[in-house]
Design a protein around this motif. Structure first.
Motif, mmCIF file in Angstrom:
data_model
loop_
_atom_site.group_PDB
_atom_site.id
_atom_site.type_symbol
_atom_site.label_atom_id
_atom_site.label_comp_id
_atom_site.label_asym_id
_atom_site.label_seq_id
_atom_site.Cartn_x
_atom_site.Cartn_y
_atom_site.Cartn_z
ATOM 1 N N GLU A 255 0.833 -1.200 0.000
ATOM 2 C CA GLU A 255 0.000 0.000 0.000
ATOM 3 C C GLU A 255 0.872 1.257 0.000
ATOM 4 O O GLU A 255 1.995 1.244 0.512
ATOM 5 C CB GLU A 255 -0.922 0.014 1.219
ATOM 6 C CG GLU A 255 -1.863 -1.181 1.324
ATOM 7 C CD GLU A 255 -2.951 -1.169 0.261
ATOM 8 O OE1 GLU A 255 -3.148 -0.107 -0.369
ATOM 9 O OE2 GLU A 255 -3.603 -2.208 0.060
ATOM 10 N N THR A 256 0.326 2.335 -0.551
ATOM 11 C CA THR A 256 1.049 3.607 -0.573
ATOM 12 C C THR A 256 0.434 4.642 0.362
ATOM 13 O O THR A 256 1.075 5.640 0.671
ATOM 14 C CB THR A 256 1.079 4.178 -2.005
ATOM 15 O OG1 THR A 256 -0.278 4.324 -2.479
ATOM 16 C CG2 THR A 256 1.851 3.261 -2.935
ATOM 17 N N ASP A 257 -0.794 4.420 0.827
ATOM 18 C CA ASP A 257 -1.434 5.345 1.768
ATOM 19 C C ASP A 257 -2.527 4.605 2.526
ATOM 20 O O ASP A 257 -2.988 3.539 2.098
ATOM 21 C CB ASP A 257 -2.018 6.556 1.031
ATOM 22 C CG ASP A 257 -2.956 6.146 -0.091
ATOM 23 O OD1 ASP A 257 -4.036 5.611 0.204
ATOM 24 O OD2 ASP A 257 -2.587 6.350 -1.268
ATOM 25 N N ASP A 258 -2.935 5.146 3.686
ATOM 26 C CA ASP A 258 -3.953 4.501 4.532
ATOM 27 C C ASP A 258 -3.685 3.013 4.656
ATOM 28 O O ASP A 258 -4.549 2.168 4.399
ATOM 29 C CB ASP A 258 -5.355 4.739 3.960
ATOM 30 C CG ASP A 258 -5.742 6.205 3.981
ATOM 31 O OD1 ASP A 258 -5.257 6.929 4.877
ATOM 32 O OD2 ASP A 258 -6.507 6.625 3.099
ATOM 33 N N VAL A 259 -2.447 2.706 5.039
ATOM 34 C CA VAL A 259 -1.951 1.329 4.967
ATOM 35 C C VAL A 259 -2.827 0.354 5.740
ATOM 36 O O VAL A 259 -3.295 -0.657 5.196
ATOM 37 C CB VAL A 259 -0.490 1.273 5.468
ATOM 38 C CG1 VAL A 259 -0.003 -0.172 5.516
ATOM 39 C CG2 VAL A 259 0.407 2.097 4.555
ATOM 40 N N LEU A 260 -3.078 0.615 7.007
ATOM 41 C CA LEU A 260 -3.835 -0.333 7.820
ATOM 42 C C LEU A 260 -5.302 -0.406 7.415
ATOM 43 O O LEU A 260 -5.895 -1.482 7.377
ATOM 44 C CB LEU A 260 -3.702 0.020 9.300
ATOM 45 C CG LEU A 260 -2.334 -0.236 9.930
ATOM 46 C CD1 LEU A 260 -2.345 0.119 11.408
ATOM 47 C CD2 LEU A 260 -1.916 -1.686 9.743
ATOM 48 N N ALA A 261 -5.900 0.748 7.109
ATOM 49 C CA ALA A 261 -7.301 0.751 6.694
ATOM 50 C C ALA A 261 -7.484 -0.034 5.403
ATOM 51 O O ALA A 261 -8.395 -0.860 5.281
ATOM 52 C CB ALA A 261 -7.797 2.184 6.528
ATOM 53 N N ASN A 262 -6.618 0.229 4.442
ATOM 54 C CA ASN A 262 -6.704 -0.505 3.179
ATOM 55 C C ASN A 262 -6.403 -1.993 3.390
ATOM 56 O O ASN A 262 -6.996 -2.856 2.740
ATOM 57 C CB ASN A 262 -5.739 0.086 2.159
ATOM 58 C CG ASN A 262 -6.205 1.417 1.615
ATOM 59 O OD1 ASN A 262 -7.402 1.709 1.590
ATOM 60 N ND2 ASN A 262 -5.268 2.264 1.191
ATOM 61 N N ASN B 196 2.424 -3.772 4.063
ATOM 62 C CA ASN B 196 3.551 -2.851 4.195
ATOM 63 C C ASN B 196 3.385 -1.674 3.244
ATOM 64 O O ASN B 196 2.664 -1.745 2.242
ATOM 65 C CB ASN B 196 4.903 -3.550 3.974
ATOM 66 C CG ASN B 196 4.980 -4.295 2.658
ATOM 67 O OD1 ASN B 196 4.134 -4.144 1.791
ATOM 68 N ND2 ASN B 196 5.990 -5.114 2.516
ATOM 69 N N GLU B 197 4.054 -0.601 3.591
ATOM 70 C CA GLU B 197 4.014 0.610 2.775
ATOM 71 C C GLU B 197 5.133 0.537 1.760
ATOM 72 O O GLU B 197 6.277 0.233 2.096
ATOM 73 C CB GLU B 197 4.174 1.849 3.655
ATOM 74 C CG GLU B 197 3.970 3.161 2.903
ATOM 75 C CD GLU B 197 3.984 4.365 3.816
ATOM 76 O OE1 GLU B 197 3.931 5.495 3.298
ATOM 77 O OE2 GLU B 197 4.046 4.175 5.045
#
Length: 406
Positions: A333-340, A356-357
């Motif tokens: 993920e590139t943003d809102d890692v945990l939510a996504n 992971n980001e």
């Protein structure tokens, strides 16, 4: 570091042509701070002489139980070892070890060792596949030894097939992981078949171009290596990587998402665990150009239409071809890692999701990683920045807990 403070490794070398490759394994072990005692068989010395082993290890070399009797070497060497690795391990050495024979210093050492023991076989394909060798390997594994699957490649003479000694650097990685785990359960994946996907798929546009991603495959390979070290039978489905095959893993090379799906689903039929660490393309070109797409002066290129690729992780999670199978996914993920990540975990239906980001200078191709392992039970396990093997061990720790609970 004083020699007494160094991890003590016994390198057993048996009499095969691959004995010369053990010199590279010895060099890696000594240069990384291990005190190595080489115990060759008499036949091994016909391939590489005693002075070579003594010079590279800095320790005396003996092959018989009647040398330095006052030190009781046939008992002491095995008792004091933190790890014993036999590379190459010939069919004869595997047979003698499996049947508990003790007719030279190496087999005596194997009987007295109470530390992790690794065998790296090397022999012709017919010898490896013979029922006697198959039973001997099964016996050693049942007793707790790590018997690495041999590599496929050129053997002696004109022969090619399975039986080649794995890359010494990869054997070293197995040894390093076993030593690093220390008192942790060393063989908690013994008897399990795990499937790991790694790398990044490529979707061809024309004969010379493709849509791809930045995945190097390092995290998937770390998962494969650590699973081997913990006793698993490992199938690694590798998409477009340039990494050496992990010692002990059966490697299935693939290119596209469709090919990866086919290979993973086939391997998963009898797997206890499937870990989808590969970066699988979500889309592929709707049309493949048979010839190279030409640049035409004064004209803009035609748009590239895309179609969806199969969702392998969701398909695996839904199908579960084997009862109790554990499925692990990865999310970059590139943003809102945990939510996504949480949303993806629910959508995919897997048991664990490693989130992971990522970015141009993060994670892809790096030796280290940091992530959060999300569980379908609502758990969150942060893994701090560190070697990708550490993240791999965290994943396997959680997987083993789930397998034992089931």
């Amino acid at each position: 570091m004083d020699r007494s403070d160094k991890p003590r490794v016994v390198l057993g070398v048996s009499g095969g042509i691959a004995a010369y490759k053990a010199c590279e394994l010895l060099r890696r072990l000594t240069e990384s701070g291990h005190d190595v005692r080489v115990v060759p068989t008499g036949s091994a010395l016909r391939f590489v002489g005693e002075p070579t082993w003594a010079a590279l290890s800095g320790n005396p070399v003996t092959t018989g139980v009647w040398e330095d009797v006052h030190e009781v070497p046939h008992v002491r060497i095995g008792q004091e070892a933190d790890l014993v690795v036999v590379a190459p391990a010939t069919a004869d050495t595997l047979a003698r070890a499996a049947h508990g024979l003790a007719d030279d210093l190496l087999t005596n050492t194997l009987l007295t060792a109470r530390c992790p023991v690794v065998f790296a076989p090397a022999m012709h394909t017919e010898m490896w596949e013979h029922p006697a060798t198959t039973e001997n390997v099964a016996t050693l594994r049942r007793r707790g030894a790590v018997v690495i699957e041999p590599a496929v490649g050129r053997l002696t003479g004109k022969d090619t097939g399975k039986g080649r000694l794995p890359d010494p650097g990869e054997i070293f990685e197995v040894c390093r992981r076993l030593l690093a785990r220390g008192s942790a359960p060393g063989r908690d994946l013994a008897g399990r078949h795990v499937v790991v996907s790694a790398g990044g798929t490529r979707e061809p546009l024309d004969p010379v171009r493709f849509l791809g991603n930045r995945s190097s495959g390092r995290q998937g390979y770390a998962l494969a290596r650590t699973a081997v070290a913990r006793g698993a039978r490992v199938t690694l489905v590798a998409a477009n990587t340039s990494l050496p095959d992990p010692a002990g893993a059966d490697v299935v090379p693939v290119g596209t998402a469709v090919q990866l799906r086919e290979a993973v689903l086939k391997a998963a039929e009898d797997a206890d665990v499937v870990v989808m660490a590969a970066a699988v393309a979500d889309f592929r070109p709707a049309r493949y150009a048979q010839g190279k797409i030409k640049k035409r002066e004064g004209r803009e290129p035609e748009p590239v239409a895309l179609v969806r690729n199969p969702d392998v992780l969701a398909e695996l999670s839904a199908a579960r071809p084997r009862p109790g199978q554990v499925v692990v996914g990865f999310a970059a993920e590139t943003d809102d890692v945990l939510a996504n990540g949480r949303a993806k975990l629910a959508r995919k239906g897997c048991d664990l999701l490693v989130v992971n980001e990522v970015g141009e200078d993060r994670t892809f191709g790096a030796e280290e990683n940091e992530a959060v392992v999300l569980g379908s039970d609502g758990s969150e396990t942060p893994v701090p920045h560190g070697p990708k093997e550490d993240l791999a061990d965290t994943v396997w720790d959680k997987v083993v807990h789930m397998l034992n609970a089931g």
